[in-house]
Design a protein around this motif. Sequence first.
Motif, short mmCIF file in Angstrom:
data_model
loop_
_atom_site.label_atom_id
_atom_site.label_comp_id
_atom_site.label_asym_id
_atom_site.label_seq_id
_atom_site.Cartn_x
_atom_site.Cartn_y
_atom_site.Cartn_z
N ARG A 41 0.87 -1.18 0.00
CA ARG A 41 0.00 0.00 0.00
C ARG A 41 0.90 1.22 0.00
N PRO A 42 0.75 2.09 -0.97
CA PRO A 42 1.68 3.21 -1.08
C PRO A 42 1.50 4.29 -0.03
N TYR A 43 0.38 4.35 0.68
CA TYR A 43 0.32 5.31 1.79
C TYR A 43 -0.49 4.75 2.94
N VAL A 44 -0.47 5.48 4.04
CA VAL A 44 -1.18 5.09 5.25
C VAL A 44 -2.43 5.95 5.37
N TYR A 45 -3.56 5.29 5.59
CA TYR A 45 -4.80 6.01 5.86
C TYR A 45 -5.24 5.66 7.28
N ALA A 46 -5.52 6.68 8.07
CA ALA A 46 -5.97 6.46 9.45
C ALA A 46 -7.14 7.37 9.75
N GLU A 47 -8.08 6.88 10.53
CA GLU A 47 -9.26 7.67 10.88
C GLU A 47 -9.60 7.44 12.34
N GLY A 48 -9.89 8.50 13.03
CA GLY A 48 -10.25 8.38 14.44
C GLY A 48 -10.84 9.67 14.96
N ALA A 49 -11.47 9.58 16.11
CA ALA A 49 -12.08 10.75 16.75
C ALA A 49 -11.02 11.53 17.52
N PRO A 50 -11.28 12.81 17.81
CA PRO A 50 -10.36 13.56 18.67
C PRO A 50 -10.10 12.83 19.98
N GLY A 51 -8.87 12.83 20.42
CA GLY A 51 -8.50 12.18 21.67
C GLY A 51 -8.05 10.73 21.54
N THR A 52 -8.10 10.16 20.32
CA THR A 52 -7.68 8.77 20.13
C THR A 52 -6.21 8.70 19.72
N VAL A 53 -5.64 7.52 19.87
CA VAL A 53 -4.27 7.25 19.46
C VAL A 53 -4.31 6.14 18.41
N LEU A 54 -3.78 6.42 17.23
CA LEU A 54 -3.78 5.48 16.12
C LEU A 54 -2.37 4.93 15.93
N GLN A 55 -2.29 3.69 15.48
CA GLN A 55 -0.99 3.03 15.35
C GLN A 55 -0.85 2.46 13.94
N ASP A 56 0.36 2.56 13.39
CA ASP A 56 0.70 1.93 12.11
C ASP A 56 2.20 1.77 12.08
N SER A 57 2.75 1.41 10.93
CA SER A 57 4.20 1.24 10.83
C SER A 57 4.66 1.47 9.40
N VAL A 58 5.92 1.83 9.27
CA VAL A 58 6.57 1.97 7.97
C VAL A 58 7.77 1.03 7.94
N SER A 59 8.24 0.74 6.74
CA SER A 59 9.37 -0.17 6.57
C SER A 59 10.51 0.54 5.86
N VAL A 60 11.70 0.42 6.41
CA VAL A 60 12.91 0.91 5.75
C VAL A 60 13.61 -0.30 5.15
N LEU A 61 13.80 -0.29 3.84
CA LEU A 61 14.44 -1.42 3.15
C LEU A 61 15.84 -1.02 2.74
N ASN A 62 16.81 -1.84 3.10
CA ASN A 62 18.20 -1.61 2.74
C ASN A 62 18.70 -2.79 1.92
N PRO A 63 18.65 -2.71 0.58
CA PRO A 63 19.10 -3.83 -0.25
C PRO A 63 20.61 -3.84 -0.47
N GLY A 64 21.30 -2.80 0.03
CA GLY A 64 22.72 -2.68 -0.23
C GLY A 64 23.57 -3.61 0.61
N ALA A 65 24.87 -3.54 0.37
CA ALA A 65 25.82 -4.42 1.05
C ALA A 65 26.39 -3.82 2.32
N ARG A 66 25.99 -2.59 2.64
CA ARG A 66 26.49 -1.95 3.85
C ARG A 66 25.33 -1.45 4.69
N PRO A 67 25.52 -1.32 6.01
CA PRO A 67 24.45 -0.79 6.87
C PRO A 67 24.18 0.68 6.51
N VAL A 68 22.99 1.14 6.81
CA VAL A 68 22.61 2.53 6.59
C VAL A 68 21.87 3.03 7.82
N THR A 69 22.15 4.26 8.20
CA THR A 69 21.47 4.88 9.33
C THR A 69 20.55 5.97 8.82
N VAL A 70 19.28 5.85 9.09
CA VAL A 70 18.29 6.82 8.62
C VAL A 70 17.70 7.56 9.82
#
Length: 316
Positions: A41-70
């Motif tokens: 899914r290319p974006y995150v859609y979230a819906e809630g009333a005022p005062g709520t806490v919504l949760q989701d996550s994103v993924s960082v993909l590193n296909p390279g041969a060295r570590p990366v710090t983002v």
Amino acid sequence: MPYAPVLRCAVAVLLSAAAAPVAAADDGWSLAPSASAPGGRPYVYAEGAPGTVLQDSVSVLNPGARPVTVRLRGADADNTADGDLTVRAAGKSTDTGAWIAFAGDQGGRRVPVRTLLLRVPAHTRADVPFTVSVPAGATPGDHPGAVVAGAGGRSSAVRVQLRVGGPAVSALTVEHVAVHGGRISYELVNRGNTVLTPKLAVRADGVLGRALDRAPRTLPLDLLPGRRVRLTEPWRDPPALDAVDVRLTVTAAGGARATASASVRFVPWGALAATAGAALAALGAWWGVRRHRRRTTDGGTSERPRTEVEWTGAVS
């Protein structure tokens, strides 16, 4: 901390400053919403009333041969002056971007942080949870934001489309219509609380008849609530000579509709200048001939006609 689930996921657009797909290189990391189904899914859609806490996550993909710090942060989505989507700079967010938090570590305890440094090993995908804490006084409607990641001199962002429960108002205005240089310029303002994708129709009526008639077409624009953008519409074949009233009509989903107009006069100044120049040249030539004739008569270069008596000297 209790988490309310994300209520809906939908197709959308990945915002990216680099706007580049994953590259097979050491610095070819990428950011995307964590996939919940095949195809992602290319974006995150979230819906809630005022005062709520919504949760989701994103993924960082590193296909390279060295570590990366983002570096990950939340940001408000925004429109540029000409309507493109962008995100606000760090520290400038006051809406959804300021409500996004990540799980940080402080003395062995998990605490919410606004900015997260994440080291991703080579050939690894790291899933990063985040929360959106909707304030109790949040206004209803759309609150576009983004999760932004930066590393190696470039950045990438995943759009977070937050809808706060309550009445949805779709409204816009068209302002400052002007015609110049073969273009029609105008401003659109989103006066409601939902993201709008407007449709534009253009009509121009002159003294000599209809000069322009364009059916409604969808503009390549997502106009965010409260934003103002300045756009132009090409008009490559305006009339050469006419007085025209140009009228713009803009509509959008939810019943939004607005019109504005401007008057313009088209005068062929080049042709008029050429005609005036020719007229002045003809007038100058006529005046020159007239002066020449007058000098010839006044200067005595031609004789006055004489009578027969003067020629012969006869006396009656």
